[in-house]
Motif scaffolding. Sequence first.
Motif, PDB file in Angstrom:
ATOM      1  N   GLY A   1      18.876 -11.102   0.511  1.00  0.00           N
ATOM      2  CA  GLY A   1      20.149 -11.812   0.499  1.00  0.00           C
ATOM      3  C   GLY A   1      20.571 -12.287  -0.870  1.00  0.00           C
ATOM      4  O   GLY A   1      21.741 -12.585  -1.093  1.00  0.00           O
ATOM      5  N   ASN A   2      19.630 -12.391  -1.817  1.00  0.00           N
ATOM      6  CA  ASN A   2      19.951 -12.870  -3.159  1.00  0.00           C
ATOM      7  C   ASN A   2      19.933 -11.735  -4.175  1.00  0.00           C
ATOM      8  O   ASN A   2      19.456 -11.892  -5.293  1.00  0.00           O
ATOM      9  CB  ASN A   2      18.982 -13.971  -3.584  1.00  0.00           C
ATOM     10  N   PHE A   3      20.459 -10.580  -3.777  1.00  0.00           N
ATOM     11  CA  PHE A   3      20.486  -9.413  -4.653  1.00  0.00           C
ATOM     12  C   PHE A   3      21.348  -9.665  -5.887  1.00  0.00           C
ATOM     13  O   PHE A   3      22.443 -10.214  -5.802  1.00  0.00           O
ATOM     14  CB  PHE A   3      21.033  -8.198  -3.892  1.00  0.00           C
ATOM     15  N   THR A   4      20.824  -9.288  -7.048  1.00  0.00           N
ATOM     16  CA  THR A   4      21.556  -9.359  -8.304  1.00  0.00           C
ATOM     17  C   THR A   4      21.608  -7.972  -8.917  1.00  0.00           C
ATOM     18  O   THR A   4      20.568  -7.337  -9.117  1.00  0.00           O
ATOM     19  CB  THR A   4      20.884 -10.334  -9.282  1.00  0.00           C
ATOM     20  N   LYS A   5      22.800  -7.506  -9.210  1.00  0.00           N
ATOM     21  CA  LYS A   5      22.948  -6.170  -9.781  1.00  0.00           C
ATOM     22  C   LYS A   5      22.376  -6.143 -11.187  1.00  0.00           C
ATOM     23  O   LYS A   5      22.665  -7.002 -12.018  1.00  0.00           O
ATOM     24  CB  LYS A   5      24.427  -5.772  -9.806  1.00  0.00           C
ATOM     25  N   VAL A   6      21.550  -5.123 -11.443  1.00  0.00           N
ATOM     26  CA  VAL A   6      20.896  -4.974 -12.741  1.00  0.00           C
ATOM     27  C   VAL A   6      21.276  -3.621 -13.317  1.00  0.00           C
ATOM     28  O   VAL A   6      21.196  -2.595 -12.637  1.00  0.00           O
ATOM     29  CB  VAL A   6      19.358  -5.077 -12.612  1.00  0.00           C
ATOM     30  N   GLY A   7      21.723  -3.616 -14.565  1.00  0.00           N
ATOM     31  CA  GLY A   7      22.051  -2.358 -15.219  1.00  0.00           C
ATOM     32  C   GLY A   7      20.823  -1.481 -15.387  1.00  0.00           C
ATOM     33  O   GLY A   7      19.753  -1.962 -15.775  1.00  0.00           O
TER      34      GLY A   7
END
Length: 241
Positions: free
Chosen positions: A205-211
């Motif tokens: 639920g706490n997904f953070t997009k990472v390059g």
Amino acid sequence: MRRLILVPVLTVVALFAIAGGIAYWIYYNYTYYSTDDAQVTAPIVTISAPTSGTLTTLSANLGDHVNIGQTVAQLTPVVTATTGAGASAAAPAQNTTAPTAATRTSTARALPLTSPISGTVIQVAAVPGQQVIAGSPLLEIYDPSHLTVTAYVDENAINNIQTGQSVDITIDAYKDTKFTGHVKQIVQAAASEFSLLPVQDNASGNFTKVGQRIPVIINLDGTSGKTLMPGMSAEVTIHLH
């Protein structure tokens, strides 16, 4: 009066300097792609024990050069055989608790272990006389004649990278030497896909997009007489246009 003239002149000069800096930044990013996330790479193979046994001989030492097909070690496998030992028909009631099979251990002929490539031994993980199990790594060999540089390119810039583009390379160990190369291959997967541990959990639920970064393999045009080794840090500048 002089101050009234000087202030507008300095303002114009500052604006031209800012505009020149912006123009250079746009030109540089359009023409080149640079990154210091790069390293020297080469084919590395591991010679492992094909079966359990005793490492009888080990003829390759750290730093040795070996040729393809050269015997670098010999392994004597241990063979376990089982033979039947049925109960006597004449005395069926005797030795009812005795085992019905006997296990016998014998040694087989030594197996030669050969190098699949020509190269340099960079790791020795065993010693003669050592008991090893199947799959145990014994030696690691790399091929210095097929050195490359692997650069990790931002996914947002990968569309500008093409095979054959010229590359300027600097190896940290040889800052005074300029190397050149050409883009050989763009790996068809992000570097994170080869990680032993997951770098992100898209289902959380706490997904953070990472390059992500895409590995780009670069062929060296030459080594300029320098000794390059796998893992050396490098900086690359790819000529885009």
